[in-house]
Motif scaffolding. Structure first.
Motif, PDB file in Angstrom:
ATOM      1  N   THR A  59       0.411  -1.545  -0.447  1.00 32.44           N
ATOM      2  CA  THR A  59      -0.038   0.317   0.076  1.00 32.44           C
ATOM      3  C   THR A  59       0.627   0.877   0.261  1.00 32.44           C
TER       4      THR A  59
ATOM      5  N   THR B 135      -3.704   3.462   0.577  1.00 38.36           N
ATOM      6  CA  THR B 135      -4.423   3.021  -0.772  1.00 38.36           C
ATOM      7  C   THR B 135      -3.136   2.014  -0.864  1.00 38.36           C
ATOM      8  N   LEU B 136      -3.846   1.485  -2.394  1.00 35.80           N
ATOM      9  CA  LEU B 136      -3.097   0.893  -3.072  1.00 35.80           C
ATOM     10  C   LEU B 136      -2.432   0.767  -3.622  1.00 35.80           C
ATOM     11  N   ASP B 137      -0.852   0.106  -3.762  1.00 38.65           N
ATOM     12  CA  ASP B 137      -0.335   1.330  -4.924  1.00 38.65           C
ATOM     13  C   ASP B 137      -0.195   0.336  -5.494  1.00 38.65           C
TER      14      ASP B 137
ATOM     15  N   GLY C 110      -2.126  -3.595  -6.878  1.00 39.39           N
ATOM     16  CA  GLY C 110      -1.656  -3.477  -6.039  1.00 39.39           C
ATOM     17  C   GLY C 110      -1.594  -4.612  -5.428  1.00 39.39           C
TER      18      GLY C 110
END
Length: 298
Positions: A1, A6-8, A15
């Motif tokens: 993350t 938040t998702l990378d 992510g």
């Protein structure tokens, strides 16, 4: 993350990286980050055999795909004793070698039992044959017991400490804290407990160790659960209980909804945090407890 949670999406495009092995089952239980941004994931798979699991170690690079230069196409599978083997923890050594720990089914004189399974790999994923002759060590605590390793760490002097639990072959509900210490060559350290192994019965029930750290004074602090209560046990460097800690070396933490400890961490200031779950209104809830220690050496 990302740092904000938040998702990378630069990692595996969304992510989330999913590791599969054809029609085989793959289970992950532990992971550790490497300096190059890759992630080592440990667990087990039945890809190596039709009826039993083996240790699995996979290396996922910084963009979220298997590192094909690691092991055999990004992962390595290790059978320890021909039965069901599964890794539940990792130790990343200072020299870059990787240790997996868990359970290994062993057959002795026609009797099957579960041992601590400990396997060491070179940084590229190959078995480190300087460890126990073939890279693999299995340890029982009493004849034909049911022993499972859950966590481990490398001491400041390089020796490896592995913790979990052991139940006698006679069965029943009794299970004790089990701690083993290994020398660099994979042999048991006889300066610890006389033969490298220590069992601690908390209260005659089900006792399971799930975390271990080394404190500033070299003593080992082991965390786990005993019949629904959180437990810390402190050992001197020779494996004896540190009777200056808690009651006879044991500190029990009771919460109204119980406390199951699944892991622990050492803060930079010497304080210790354990995490797990409790129960409230008929459901499980996350539980975190912090313990204060006086670091006399600052």
């Amino acid at each position: 993350t990302n740092s904000n949670g938040t998702l990378d999406t630069s990692f595996s495009n969304d992510g989330v990286a999913v590791i599969t092995a054809g029609n085989a089952s793959v289970r992950g239980y532990a992971m550790t980050a490497r300096a190059d941004g890759s992630v080592l994931a440990a667990g087990c798979t039945d890809l190596g055999g039709a009826t039993s699991d083996d240790f699995l170690l996979a290396n996922i690079n910084s963009v979220g795909v298997l590192d094909l230069n690691f092991g055999d196409g990004g992962s390595t599978i290790t059978d320890i004793g021909g039965g069901t083997d599964c890794a539940y923890g990792t130790i990343k050594q200072k020299d870059g070698r990787i240790v997996l720990l868990g359970e290994a089914d062993i057959l002795r004189n026609g009797v099957a039992s579960s041992d601590f399974g400990v396997v060491r790999y070179l940084s590229g994923g190959a078995l480190d044959k300087s460890f126990s002759g073939d890279g693999k060590a299995n340890t029982e605590f009493r004849a034909n017991d049911n022993a499972i390793a859950r966590a481990g760490m490398q001491q400041k002097d390089g020796r490896l400490v592995v913790v979990g639990s052991s139940a006698p072959s006679t069965g029943g509900g009794n299970r004790d804290f089990a701690v083993a210490r290994f020398l660099a060559d994979g042999s048991l350290d006889s300066s610890f407990g006389g033969d490298g192994r220590v069992l601690t019965d908390i209260d005659g029930g089900v006792d399971v160790a799930t975390g271990v750290i080394q404190q500033w004074d070299g003593k080992l602090l082991v965390a786990g659960t005993s019949d629904g209560d959180g437990v810390l046990v402190r050992y001197n460097s020779n494996g004896t209980l540190d009777t200056s800690f808690g009651v006879g070396g044991i500190l029990i933490t009771s919460l109204s909804g119980g406390l199951v400890v699944n892991g622990m961490a050492l803060q930079g200031d010497g304080q210790v945090v354990v995490a797990g779950h409790s129960f409230s209104a008929g459901r499980e809830i996350m539980a975190t407890v912090r313990y204060l220690f006086d670091d006399d050496d600052n």
